[in-house]
Motif scaffolding. Structure first.
Motif, PDB file in Angstrom:
ATOM      1  N   THR A 181       0.810  -1.228   0.000  1.00  0.00           N
ATOM      2  CA  THR A 181       0.000   0.000   0.000  1.00  0.00           C
ATOM      3  C   THR A 181       0.843   1.278   0.000  1.00  0.00           C
ATOM      4  O   THR A 181       0.300   2.373   0.060  1.00  0.00           O
ATOM      5  CB  THR A 181      -0.930   0.028   1.232  1.00  0.00           C
ATOM      6  N   SER A 236      -2.246   5.848  -7.572  1.00  0.00           N
ATOM      7  CA  SER A 236      -2.763   5.194  -6.371  1.00  0.00           C
ATOM      8  C   SER A 236      -2.298   3.741  -6.354  1.00  0.00           C
ATOM      9  O   SER A 236      -1.946   3.169  -7.394  1.00  0.00           O
ATOM     10  CB  SER A 236      -4.293   5.257  -6.328  1.00  0.00           C
ATOM     11  N   THR A 244      -3.165  -0.056  -4.044  1.00  0.00           N
ATOM     12  CA  THR A 244      -3.645  -0.917  -2.953  1.00  0.00           C
ATOM     13  C   THR A 244      -2.944  -2.255  -3.125  1.00  0.00           C
ATOM     14  O   THR A 244      -2.173  -2.446  -4.085  1.00  0.00           O
ATOM     15  CB  THR A 244      -5.171  -1.110  -3.012  1.00  0.00           C
ATOM     16  N   ASP A 245      -3.199  -3.164  -2.240  1.00  0.00           N
ATOM     17  CA  ASP A 245      -2.507  -4.452  -2.324  1.00  0.00           C
ATOM     18  C   ASP A 245      -2.861  -5.196  -3.608  1.00  0.00           C
ATOM     19  O   ASP A 245      -2.078  -6.031  -4.079  1.00  0.00           O
ATOM     20  CB  ASP A 245      -2.846  -5.321  -1.113  1.00  0.00           C
TER      21      ASP A 245
END
Length: 537
Positions: free
Chosen positions: A63, A81, A83-84
């Motif tokens: 992250t 951006s 996220t995992d």
């Protein structure tokens, strides 16, 4: 020769430090073997355009954006951006097609997208402006037409419209008065001739629609007017121009004494502040201007008026913001009386004399001959003072004002001001009714009222002069002259004329005019800053 023990110890220490540093550098470059291997399972889209958002789907991305390195070919990409399971980025303008790679904390992601990791960057399509219609398709200098199409810029300066030209080349640039994505309103320029119209938007030429004829037919209107002034071009109407005088410095204000038939003017302006005298001029042009008085107090004059006996009244500018002094001068210039010293006009100011010899500054502000200030009457919001108004028979003044105090053209109306008691009543005409047929975009919009000038004769004919749009650096300006009468909202167009400037008008000051009328309706204007011209109809 045998080396000292200290030398051997120093060498051993340096070797130890070097090996330690190398080991630390090597260990920092290696990925952490305990981290799970990141995987890329899909990339969408694989054929993006510049500015598109690409989404990388997979797992084990973490992250922290600082741990993520994305590249297309040899170009590093800034991500937006993470996220995992998802990474997003915007395709930059300078990236070429290539294979996408993802590295998380130094560990390369396994590409498990069945379609591979090839990114093909497609060029962004050029959105061409189009030109589909014009209304009307014919007209004359100074008229406003509408050009319709698509993909125009909403920024005026990014749209350029060219007409076929009569002189100086093949095209002439027109004034774009308003712009939306689908419509431009433009003013037909001087020197235009019949020919095709070209629209350029941000350097790209608009493409005419199939079967659409871009030809604009220029109407050469027959007129019986003329001018012996080389910088005046009478475009339409029966207007005749003659120069009757030239000032030493720029003329700041003018007044016509209808009772004694003299023109008075001051060669002082707040902008240039070059002159300091009041002059008297024979309107027949038979004699040169003469200084009205040698009294040294009569300087910095910004308003002039006269009474029924021919006495001259002047406002002398004293200080910011609106501090003035009021003087009375006999017609022969020999006697000068200070009526009121250094009073504040409170912003808006005119200068008229009523039947009681009171000096009228505003409808709610009069000064008696004794210097006493009388404050009663109507307070008109948005009162325009870029002209000195117009007086009929010494009892009534015409003034312009905006109904909502905005200064916008679409709210500009005219009022009759009773000089004796300060009451006001609106006339039957407005700026829109006078000029809507000639420059609808300007007078029906929230554009600020520009150079609006007006005068009235002894038959109460009301003459109004308005300019077309200003472009910095212009070498000329077109003016429209109309006539009307209270009780009749319709206006008669007396003509259109073009004033060529002696120098480029950088700040919309060179092209300003003033206008006054005699009792019979002969008009007098200031043009090119220093000249006084007579206009006969």
């Amino acid at each position: 020769m045998k080396q000292p023990l200290s030398t051997h110890l120093l060498l051993i220490l340096l070797l130890t430090l070097t090996l330690g540093a190398c080991k630390k550098e090597k260990s920092g470059a290696e990925p952490d073997p305990t981290l799970p291997t990141p995987e890329v399972t899909s990339i969408s889209p694989k054929d993006p355009q510049t500015g598109d958002i690409v989404t990388i789907t997979g797992k084990n991305f973490g992250t922290a954006a600082d741990d993520v390195k994305v590249s297309i070919g040899s170009t590093s990409i800034t991500i937006s951006s993470v996220t995992d399971r998802e990474i997003k980025f915007t395709v930059p303008a300078d990236v070429a097609s290539g294979d996408l790679s993802v590295v998380i904390k130094g560990k390369a992601a396994a590409i498990k997208d069945p379609d591979g990791a090839k990114i093909t960057v497609k060029p962004k399509p050029v959105i061409l402006p189009t030109f589909t219609a014009m209304n009307p398709s014919s007209g004359k200098t100074g008229e406003v037409i509408t050009l319709t199409g698509a993909n125009f810029s909403t920024q005026l300066s990014e749209n350029k419209v060219f007409f076929a030209a009569a002189t100086g080349g093949t095209v002439v640039l027109a004034t774009v008065k308003s712009a939306t994505a689908t419509a431009l309103t433009v003013e037909v320029p001087a020197n235009a001739i019949t020919g095709g119209i070209l629209i350029e938007v941000s350097g790209t030429n608009a493409v005419p629609a199939a079967g659409f004829n871009t030809t604009f037919t220029f109407n050469t209107e027959t007129n019986t007017g003329g001018s012996d002034v080389d910088y005046i071009n009478v475009i339409s109407g029966n207007l005749n121009f003659k120069k009757i005088g030239t000032a030493a410095n720029e003329i700041g204000t003018m007044w016509y004494d209808k009772a004694k038939n003299f023109i008075y003017y001051s060669d002082y302006t707040l902008l240039t502040q070059t002159g300091n005298k009041v002059y008297k001029l024979d309107p027949g042009g038979n004699n040169p201007p003469a200084v009205l008085t040698a009294d040294e107090r009569i300087t910095n004059v910004i308003r002039i008026t006269t009474d029924a006996a021919g006495n001259v009244y002047v406002l002398r500018y004293e200080d910011m913001p609106n501090v003035m002094s009021l003087f009375k001068i006999t017609a022969d210039g020999k006697n000068v009386t200070e009526i009121k010293s250094k009073f504040n006009t409170q912003g808006r100011y005119f200068l008229f004399v009523n039947a009681n010899n009171e000096i009228c500054i505003r409808p709610d502000f009069r000064i008696k001959q004794s210097g006493e200030i009388v404050q009663s009457g109507d307070d008109l919001p948005g009162l325009q003072q870029n002209t000195n108004g117009a007086v009929f028979n010494g009892s009534t003044a015409y003034v312009a004002y905006t109904t909502d105090n905005s200064g916008y053209s679409n709210n500009c109306v005219f009022a009759k001001w009773n000089l004796d008691n300060g009451s006001t009543t609106n006339t039957s005409f407005t700026l829109n009714s006078l000029f809507g047929a000639y420059d609808a975009e300007r007078v029906k919009s929230t554009m600020t009222v520009g150079y609006l000038r007006y005068a009235v004769d002894d038959n109460e004919n009301f003459y109004t002069l308005i300019d077309h749009s200003y472009i910095a650096g212009s070498l000329s300006k077109t003016w429209v002259l109309n006539k009307t009468k209270n009780g009749s909202p319709a206006a008669t167009n007396l003509g259109t004329f073009n004033v060529k400037f002696l120098t480029p008008d950088i700040d919309d000051h060179t092209g300003s005019v003033l206008i006054v009328s005699d009792a019979r309706g002969n008009l007098y204007i200031k043009a090119n800053q220093k000249d006084i011209l007579r206009i006969t109809q």
